[in-house]
Design an enzyme around this catalytic site. Structure first.
Site: not given
Ligand code: BGC
Length: 743
Positions: A288-290
């Site tokens: 995922t992104d952050y």
């Protein structure tokens, strides 16, 4: 030798080598699978979930939320990968905790945003794309990997291949601009540079295609905002770079923050299962992104973090970056039957495969060797490459009366503006472990070349972020006392990059006012721009004598710009993005479709009352100190069958008196389609070098695949019909011909 026998003796060894190589590869794969099967048999569910978890260290901050206990998490096996930690010593220490203090001793994977270089910083991605030089781009990624792996890193969160048409969006700086074809070529080159041929090689690292998908099209150019577009636009304009990169065996994909068709990308079965895995056959892992799993709650797609974890896991997200959602809830979700252990096993396997391929199970410390850093990082060679790469990124936007290049004998230069002697901004955003105190300013670059020969009257004039006129009088004095005026203007480095959208894209602060005052002196003014995005520059374009777009060029900025200012290098960069005249024209991009009422003098046509439809500078634009003449286009045929190949050639002649490089660009337009077709689409380019008076023929080949697009049924097809074919020096300055694609 008899021709047939010759062929046999030639082909046989090749066939044998291929058979042997594939047998060897099969054996290696079986061995890897046996190893991973055995390891997974020993793993508890908690240990498996640990492998699906990525936490940041506190060495660098790249998001809103820090976890204080990441060291405890490593020691208790709750995390399988760490980002924002580098140096051989530090990664070695963290690795020791994972290997020696956890039950199974599974090594950590270290990731980081090595976006445009690691210690030696290259131009920001928008700038490096302006080189249109794929070999150089590949080499820059290879050097970045060389330096990063020498500091313990295994994985870069690059390339960022979000197509974007909105300069208000700060992350345009990290992109390759507005064109899917050009972005795809850059993406491929970067992955080849990072991953090399063999991940086990100590100098290569895993690459990441991000942000999947359509993150570059936020409404109103505001970061993280909603994305809404038709599936046709998504597939034809925003997905092609991601699809292309699969062919380069990219190791990982990162999901985007935004939603798409009303579904956050991190919970999108359509994107992650249907498109990525089923249609494209991606075999690596998805991160995922952050905290983007958690963000599905404010998106209004998940009730709470636990629900978000269920949606992400079932959609096909393998690794949770920083959200701790998998850590906190996956075991419960399995117990409740909402996530199957099989799904978890699949994700764990994908991640362990990458660790295995990197050789971490053989020696977890192999990348964390301080000796390697001393030998490989910021070497003379790396810096020399950086300087050449940086000067290739520079785009000459204007050069009235050949005011550039400057003469060696220029006696005095007024260097005015906040970017003239400023080190920090030069390395831009996402500058990894770059040390800005090593960057060469423009002032220093000119001194390095000219020494005592030229007096430099440097003055700040004003700052970027404040409304400060106190430096104006000194700037005017410096200009009046000098033979040549160079104004170094631009944006503060944090005005572009993540969370750096701007509603106005004028030169910030009072820089333009200062420019206007200086121009009034009547001396030729050369403007050197440093920034992360296209700005609205109509006034500057009108009044400056010369303009250099230099983006943020990284460590060797000053030397690279000086090379161009004095003609040691003849500029060859071309814009990877359209420059609007004003912010109201946005989105403005060259590959738009026609309307039913194309712009004309008549009132009821598609236009503005207060500005023309044309951009200030078009896509593909960039001047040189020499001139290139294009012949008419020659085709091998004007009618090609569906399975045929069209060849289009032109001869380019350097008609000036200097060596120069030119990016020859090929565009097509299909006149009628089952869906409306863009006015122009880039289908090929080649960068050539020509001595004065020299001519070269450039030939492009096109097949149906180059002319195909996703139609209304989402099928990738070429349609018979008439096409325009253009070859030229920018998307607007072209020669044109016609051909027909037959049934
Ligand atoms: C960015 C990503 C980056 C990640 C890790 C996020 O905020 O969107 O591009 O890779 O942080 O630093």
């Amino acid at each position: 030798m008899h021709k047939k026998l010759y062929r046999l003796t030639y082909i046989l060894p090749v066939v044998l080598i291929l058979a042997f190589t594939s047998e060897k590869q099969d054996a290696e794969t079986s061995e890897m699978n046996r190893f991973i099967d055995k390891l997974m048999e020993e793993m508890t569910l908690e240990e498996k979930i640990g492998q699906l978890t990525l936490f940041t260290s506190d060495m660098d901050h790249t998001g809103p939320f820090m976890r204080e206990h990441y060291l405890d998490d490593i020691q208790s096996g709750r995390v399988g990968a760490i980002f924002n930690a580098y140096t051989a010593e530090y990664t070695r220490e963290l690795q020791r905790m994972a290997v020696e203090e956890t039950r199974l001793g599974i090594p950590l994977l270290f990731g980081y945003d090595v976006i445009h270089g690691h210690r030696t910083i290259f131009p920001i991605p928008l700038g490096e794309t302006a080189t249109w030089d794929m070999e150089a781009i590949q080499e820059s990624a290879r050097i970045a990997a060389l330096e990063a792996t020498a500091e313990g890193l295994h994985w870069t969160f690059s390339p960022m291949i979000d197509v974007t048409r909105d300069p208000r969006w700060g992350r345009i700086a990290e992109s390759s601009g507005e064109d899917p074809f050009l972005t795809a070529q850059v993406a491929r080159a970067k992955v080849r540079g990072y991953q090399g041929d063999n991940l086990k090689d100590l100098h290569t690292m895993l690459a990441t295609a991000k942000h999947f998908a359509a993150y570059g099209a936020p409404q109103a150019g505001r970061d993280y905002h909603t994305v809404d577009m038709s599936e046709l636009v998504l597939r034809n304009k925003f997905l092609p770079p991601f699809k292309a990169i699969i062919e380069e065996d990219i190791a990982t994909f990162m999901t985007a923050f935004n939603d798409m068709f009303g579904v956050p990308a991190t919970g999108s079965e359509y994107l992650l299962k249907q498109v990525l895995r089923e249609e494209w056959g991606f075999e690596g892992f998805v991160v995922t992104d952050y905290t983007s799993i958690n963000e599905m709650v404010p998106h209004g797609f998940a009730r709470d973090n636990k629900h978000a974890g269920e949606l992400a896991m079932n959609a096909g997200v393998d690794m949770d970056m920083q959200g701790a959602v998998y850590n906190d809830y996956l075991a419960e979700l399995v117990a409740e039957g909402k996530v199957s252990e099989r799904t978890i096993d699949q994700a764990v396997r994908r991640i362990l495969i990458m660790k295995y391929k990197l050789g971490l199970f053989e020696d977890p410390y192999r990348y964390s060797d301080p000796q390697r850093k001393a030998e490989l990082v910021m070497t003379e060679e790396n810096l020399e490459f950086a300087r050449d790469f940086s000067r290739k990124s520079i785009v000459l936007l204007k050069n009235d009366d050949n005011v550039l290049p400057l003469s060696d004998d220029v006696r005095s230069i007024a260097l005015i503006g906040p970017m003239g002697d400023n080190q920090r901004d030069l390395i831009g955003s996402w500058s990894a472990a770059g040390d800005y105190t090593r960057s060469v300013t423009l002032r220093q670059g000119i001194i390095n070349r000219q020494g005592d020969r030229t007096r430099i009257n440097y003055t700040l004039g004003t700052t970027v972020l404040e409304e400060d006129r106190s430096g104006f009088p000194a700037a005017l004095r410096a200009a009046a006392q000098s033979d040549v005026v160079i104004m170094a203007l631009g944006e503060h480095y944090w005005q572009s990059g993540e969370a750096a959208s701007r509603s106005s894209i004028d030169l910030p602060g009072l820089q333009e006012e200062l420019f206007d005052e200086i121009v009034k002196l009547g001396k030729p003014v050369i403007v050197v721009l440093m920034k992360g995005r296209p700005l609205t520059l109509e006034n500057v374009d009108e009044k400056a004598s010369a303009i250099l777009e230099t983006w943020y060029l990284g460590t060797t900025t000053g030397d690279a710009i000086t090379d161009v200012l004095f003609g040691d290098y003849n500029p060859s960069g071309k814009l990877p993005v359209t420059y609007p005249r004003n912010v109201g024209q946005i989105p403005i991009f060259y590959n738009a479709r026609n309307t039913g009422r194309p712009e004309s003098d008549s009132k009821f046509t598609s236009k503005y009352l207060d500005v023309s439809n044309s951009p200030l500078y078009p896509f593909g634009y960039g001047l040189s100190y020499t001139n290139f003449d294009y012949s008419d286009i020659r085709l091998n045929t004007s009618e090609i069958p569906m399975n045929g190949t069209l060849t289009a050639s032109v001869t380019i002649t350097n008609t000036g008196d200097r060596f120069g490089e030119e990016v020859v660009q090929l565009y097509t337009r299909q006149l009628v389609g089952s869906i409306t077709r863009p006015l122009k689409e880039l289908k090929g380019f080649e960068k050539i070098a020509l001595e004065p008076g020299e001519s070269k023929e450039v030939t492009f080949e096109l097949t149906w695949k180059d002319l195909a697009f996703y139609n209304a049924k989402n099928l990738f097809r070429a349609e018979p019909g008439e096409f325009h074919l253009f070859i030229g020096t920018s998307s607007e300055d072209v020669k044109q011909t016609t051909f027909t694609l037959l049934e």
